[in-house]
Design a protein around this motif. Structure first.
Motif, PDB file in Angstrom:
ATOM      1  N   HIS A   1      33.932 -55.025 -13.965  1.00 13.35           N
ATOM      2  CA  HIS A   1      32.586 -55.327 -14.449  1.00 13.35           C
ATOM      3  C   HIS A   1      31.656 -55.719 -13.309  1.00 13.35           C
ATOM      4  O   HIS A   1      30.496 -55.302 -13.267  1.00 13.35           O
ATOM      5  N   ARG A   2      32.175 -56.503 -12.367  1.00 11.95           N
ATOM      6  CA  ARG A   2      31.307 -56.915 -11.264  1.00 11.95           C
ATOM      7  C   ARG A   2      30.987 -55.732 -10.359  1.00 11.95           C
ATOM      8  O   ARG A   2      29.898 -55.660  -9.773  1.00 11.95           O
ATOM      9  N   ASP A   3      31.904 -54.788 -10.242  1.00 12.57           N
ATOM     10  CA  ASP A   3      31.599 -53.551  -9.529  1.00 12.57           C
ATOM     11  C   ASP A   3      30.358 -52.888 -10.121  1.00 12.57           C
ATOM     12  O   ASP A   3      29.467 -52.437  -9.396  1.00 12.57           O
ATOM     13  N   MET A   4      30.316 -52.809 -11.444  1.00  9.19           N
ATOM     14  CA  MET A   4      29.187 -52.172 -12.118  1.00  9.19           C
ATOM     15  C   MET A   4      27.915 -52.993 -11.948  1.00  9.19           C
ATOM     16  O   MET A   4      26.831 -52.449 -11.701  1.00  9.19           O
ATOM     17  N   MET A   5      28.029 -54.298 -12.066  1.00  5.49           N
ATOM     18  CA  MET A   5      26.853 -55.164 -11.957  1.00  5.49           C
ATOM     19  C   MET A   5      26.225 -55.095 -10.568  1.00  5.49           C
ATOM     20  O   MET A   5      25.001 -55.114 -10.423  1.00  5.49           O
ATOM     21  N   VAL A   6      27.079 -55.020  -9.541  1.00  5.46           N
ATOM     22  CA  VAL A   6      26.563 -54.938  -8.173  1.00  5.46           C
ATOM     23  C   VAL A   6      26.101 -53.517  -7.862  1.00  5.46           C
ATOM     24  O   VAL A   6      24.998 -53.287  -7.354  1.00  5.46           O
ATOM     25  N   GLY A   7      26.938 -52.547  -8.187  1.00 11.93           N
ATOM     26  CA  GLY A   7      26.629 -51.160  -7.850  1.00 11.93           C
ATOM     27  C   GLY A   7      25.375 -50.628  -8.508  1.00 11.93           C
ATOM     28  O   GLY A   7      24.603 -49.886  -7.895  1.00 11.93           O
ATOM     29  N   PHE A   8      25.162 -51.011  -9.781  1.00 17.10           N
ATOM     30  CA  PHE A   8      23.991 -50.534 -10.518  1.00 17.10           C
ATOM     31  C   PHE A   8      22.928 -51.619 -10.671  1.00 17.10           C
ATOM     32  O   PHE A   8      22.002 -51.482 -11.458  1.00 17.10           O
ATOM     33  N   GLY A   9      23.085 -52.694  -9.924  1.00 18.47           N
ATOM     34  CA  GLY A   9      22.169 -53.822 -10.055  1.00 18.47           C
ATOM     35  C   GLY A   9      20.848 -53.596  -9.342  1.00 18.47           C
ATOM     36  O   GLY A   9      20.517 -52.498  -8.896  1.00 18.47           O
ATOM     37  N   LYS A  10      20.104 -54.660  -9.225  1.00 18.61           N
ATOM     38  CA  LYS A  10      18.773 -54.616  -8.602  1.00 18.61           C
ATOM     39  C   LYS A  10      18.914 -54.916  -7.109  1.00 18.61           C
ATOM     40  O   LYS A  10      19.030 -56.062  -6.704  1.00 18.61           O
ATOM     41  N   TRP A  11      18.919 -53.877  -6.299  1.00 22.05           N
ATOM     42  CA  TRP A  11      19.010 -54.017  -4.859  1.00 22.05           C
ATOM     43  C   TRP A  11      17.625 -54.323  -4.299  1.00 22.05           C
ATOM     44  O   TRP A  11      16.618 -53.825  -4.791  1.00 22.05           O
ATOM     45  N   GLY A  12      17.580 -55.097  -3.247  1.00 22.14           N
ATOM     46  CA  GLY A  12      16.308 -55.410  -2.612  1.00 22.14           C
ATOM     47  C   GLY A  12      15.887 -54.376  -1.583  1.00 22.14           C
ATOM     48  O   GLY A  12      14.869 -54.536  -0.913  1.00 22.14           O
ATOM     49  N   TRP A  13      16.652 -53.304  -1.445  1.00 22.04           N
ATOM     50  CA  TRP A  13      16.373 -52.232  -0.490  1.00 22.04           C
ATOM     51  C   TRP A  13      16.987 -50.953  -1.030  1.00 22.04           C
ATOM     52  O   TRP A  13      17.727 -50.972  -2.008  1.00 22.04           O
ATOM     53  N   SER A  14      16.667 -49.845  -0.398  1.00 19.84           N
ATOM     54  CA  SER A  14      17.171 -48.552  -0.855  1.00 19.84           C
ATOM     55  C   SER A  14      17.714 -47.757   0.325  1.00 19.84           C
ATOM     56  O   SER A  14      17.058 -47.663   1.375  1.00 19.84           O
ATOM     57  N   PRO A  15      18.896 -47.148   0.186  1.00 19.61           N
ATOM     58  CA  PRO A  15      19.415 -46.294   1.259  1.00 19.61           C
ATOM     59  C   PRO A  15      18.463 -45.160   1.630  1.00 19.61           C
ATOM     60  O   PRO A  15      18.461 -44.697   2.776  1.00 19.61           O
ATOM     61  N   LEU A  16      17.643 -44.716   0.681  1.00 17.66           N
ATOM     62  CA  LEU A  16      16.731 -43.615   0.964  1.00 17.66           C
ATOM     63  C   LEU A  16      15.638 -44.001   1.964  1.00 17.66           C
ATOM     64  O   LEU A  16      14.961 -43.131   2.514  1.00 17.66           O
ATOM     65  N   GLU A  17      15.467 -45.299   2.162  1.00 16.73           N
ATOM     66  CA  GLU A  17      14.433 -45.775   3.075  1.00 16.73           C
ATOM     67  C   GLU A  17      14.993 -46.167   4.440  1.00 16.73           C
ATOM     68  O   GLU A  17      14.270 -46.676   5.295  1.00 16.73           O
ATOM     69  N   MET A  18      16.286 -45.891   4.656  1.00 17.00           N
ATOM     70  CA  MET A  18      16.925 -46.297   5.905  1.00 17.00           C
ATOM     71  C   MET A  18      16.533 -45.376   7.055  1.00 17.00           C
ATOM     72  O   MET A  18      16.474 -44.157   6.900  1.00 17.00           O
ATOM     73  N   GLU A  19      16.287 -45.981   8.200  1.00 18.31           N
ATOM     74  CA  GLU A  19      16.172 -45.230   9.439  1.00 18.31           C
ATOM     75  C   GLU A  19      17.582 -45.008   9.992  1.00 18.31           C
ATOM     76  O   GLU A  19      18.521 -45.702   9.613  1.00 18.31           O
ATOM     77  N   ASN A  20      17.718 -44.042  10.865  1.00 17.99           N
ATOM     78  CA  ASN A  20      19.017 -43.774  11.473  1.00 17.99           C
ATOM     79  C   ASN A  20      19.490 -45.012  12.228  1.00 17.99           C
ATOM     80  O   ASN A  20      18.886 -45.398  13.229  1.00 17.99           O
ATOM     81  N   PRO A  21      20.558 -45.678  11.769  1.00 16.52           N
ATOM     82  CA  PRO A  21      21.010 -46.900  12.454  1.00 16.52           C
ATOM     83  C   PRO A  21      21.608 -46.621  13.824  1.00 16.52           C
ATOM     84  O   PRO A  21      21.833 -47.550  14.606  1.00 16.52           O
ATOM     85  N   PHE A  22      21.853 -45.341  14.124  1.00 14.23           N
ATOM     86  CA  PHE A  22      22.471 -44.988  15.402  1.00 14.23           C
ATOM     87  C   PHE A  22      21.511 -44.216  16.310  1.00 14.23           C
ATOM     88  O   PHE A  22      21.941 -43.539  17.236  1.00 14.23           O
ATOM     89  N   ALA A  23      20.238 -44.282  16.010  1.00  9.61           N
ATOM     90  CA  ALA A  23      19.249 -43.608  16.847  1.00  9.61           C
ATOM     91  C   ALA A  23      19.347 -44.138  18.278  1.00  9.61           C
ATOM     92  O   ALA A  23      19.429 -45.344  18.506  1.00  9.61           O
ATOM     93  N   GLY A  24      19.377 -43.230  19.214  1.00 12.77           N
ATOM     94  CA  GLY A  24      19.498 -43.634  20.615  1.00 12.77           C
ATOM     95  C   GLY A  24      20.920 -43.719  21.101  1.00 12.77           C
ATOM     96  O   GLY A  24      21.165 -43.929  22.287  1.00 12.77           O
ATOM     97  N   ALA A  25      21.882 -43.563  20.178  1.00  7.62           N
ATOM     98  CA  ALA A  25      23.298 -43.646  20.566  1.00  7.62           C
ATOM     99  C   ALA A  25      23.872 -42.284  20.910  1.00  7.62           C
ATOM    100  O   ALA A  25      25.084 -42.136  21.079  1.00  7.62           O
ATOM    101  N   GLY A  26      23.008 -41.271  20.986  1.00 11.42           N
ATOM    102  CA  GLY A  26      23.504 -39.930  21.268  1.00 11.42           C
ATOM    103  C   GLY A  26      24.198 -39.345  20.064  1.00 11.42           C
ATOM    104  O   GLY A  26      23.854 -39.644  18.920  1.00 11.42           O
ATOM    105  N   ASP A  27      25.188 -38.503  20.316  1.00 14.19           N
ATOM    106  CA  ASP A  27      25.923 -37.852  19.219  1.00 14.19           C
ATOM    107  C   ASP A  27      27.271 -38.513  18.962  1.00 14.19           C
ATOM    108  O   ASP A  27      28.143 -37.938  18.329  1.00 14.19           O
ATOM    109  N   GLU A  28      27.442 -39.709  19.454  1.00 12.68           N
ATOM    110  CA  GLU A  28      28.757 -40.335  19.357  1.00 12.68           C
ATOM    111  C   GLU A  28      29.097 -40.782  17.945  1.00 12.68           C
ATOM    112  O   GLU A  28      30.243 -40.703  17.516  1.00 12.68           O
TER     113      GLU A  28
END
Length: 368
Positions: A281-308
């Motif tokens: 149940h907690r999996d569902m509550m967290v997974g489908f809950g109200k997130w304060g951010w969205s993965p769709l708005e993420m910048e590349n966290p590895f920008a500048g790290a080359g292709d590694e």
């Protein structure tokens, strides 16, 4: 005297001067309030989940796995495989999905583990099997748990991650909160949250109606009425989640052939042994809950790290557990994600013979 006696009897049932009819009328007026209080108390008792059991405590299951203690006092149980970590070229942490545990690790062949020098670590997520429950669990806390687990087991500054299903959704949190610890990530059939900002309405609608009606209702409750999630998934008035109930209608053609591997698990009774609420149940509550951010708005966290550092996203077109439409759109929105769409696969494709090796080779070596 008789008249006096009769008068006394007439006023006895209520306050001084009340007639029996007035007393009954007052009681009837109070009845709706009494019934409201009664049913409210009854509902409250029904929606309250039972406390989770504690591994190793009286009334709880025994501790049979190695466990590590986190800073807040909780314990995570884990399972190590592959080559010894001291000799490993690659260290991979696998994050299991819904209704699974540490034993449901990606079944990478021994030959590949030895060939590439892979140390593979899986663990019971909080509330599952032999890991303590975490009632305050959030999409951020599990990422921090993973980083602390790696530190406790001395895996070094960086490691690879692979997450499946609900564990796949957790990969987005790891990319946001602990990107500096990641050498590469594989996201397998990840659960998507229909309320993440950035999804067009038509994409959400198409994905929503791929689900069966009972799954739509279960997901809606988990998001809008999380306090009702336990009751909804344990009541018998309506059909609850077909995923939780292991309803075969949710299996695609390829999933049907693979499902026996999950049905034959000798350890399946351990998965929910602490209770369903702080695991499923907690999996569902967290997974489908109200997130304060969205993965769709993420910048590349590895920008500048080359292709590694690479992020791979895998999804089957015939997935009836987690509709492909959300992953498909995320991959278009995030150009730094390498997308693998499997045209005939369902949700359980990571269990197909040979597929774990394909996924791992792709992650570590860039093989397609």
């Amino acid at each position: 005297m008789a008249g006096t006696t009769g008068g006394a009897a007439a006023t006895a049932p209520g306050k001084k001067g009340e007639t029996p009819a007035a007393t009954r009328s007052g009681a009837l007026k109070r009845l709706p309030l009494a019934l409201l209080v009664f049913f409210a108390a009854l509902l409250y008792s029904q929606i309250q989940p039972p406390p989770s059991k504690v591994p190793g405590a009286p009334g709880g299951p025994p501790v049979t796995a190695p466990r590590t203690r986190l800073r807040d006092g909780r314990h995570l149980a884990y399972l190590e495989s592959g080559v010894p970590k001291e000799e490993a070229r690659y260290k991979i942490i696998f994050v299991h999905g819904f209704d699974c545990c540490r034993y449901d690790v990606l079944n990478v062949s021994q030959g590949l583990l030895q060939e590439l020098g892979i140390y593979l670590l899986s663990f019971d997520r909080p509330g599952y099997a032999e890991s303590d429950a975490h009632p305050a669990r959030t999409e951020k806390s599990i990422a921090l748990d993973i980083a602390e687990l790696a530190d406790n087991l001395q895996l070094g500054p960086k490691f690879h991650l692979i997450g499946f299903s609900m564990g796949g959704e957790i990969m987005w949190s790891c990319l946001k909160y602990i990107p500096h610890r990641l050498a590469g990530v594989a996201i397998l059939a990840p659960v998507g949250n229909y309320w993440w900002s950035g999804f067009p309405a038509d994409v959400v609608e198409e994905a929503w109606y791929v689900q069966f009606p009972q799954d739509q209702r279960a997901v809606w409750v988990a998001h809008h009425l999380p306090w009702l999630t336990h009751w909804w998934n344990t009541q018998n008035l309506f059909h609850s989640s077909s995923v939780k109930g292991k309803n075969p209608i949710i299996l695609s053609k390829e999933d049907t052939a693979l499902s026996q591997k999950f049905l034959d698990r000798t350890y399946k009774e351990q998965v929910r042994q602490l209770g369903e609420h702080d695991s499923l149940h907690r999996d569902m509550m967290v997974g489908f809950g109200k997130w304060g951010w969205s993965p769709l708005e993420m910048e590349n966290p590895f920008a500048g790290a080359g292709d590694e550092v690479k992020v791979h996203l895998w999804h089957g077109v015939e997935d009836l557990f987690v509709p492909v439409q959300l992953s498909r759109y995320i991959s278009k929105k995030l150009p730094w994600v390498i997308y693998h769409e499997l045209p005939t696969a369902g949700h359980l494709f990571p269990a197909a013979d040979g597929m774990p090796d394909v996924i791992v080779r792709s992650l570590l070596l860039g093989d397609e």
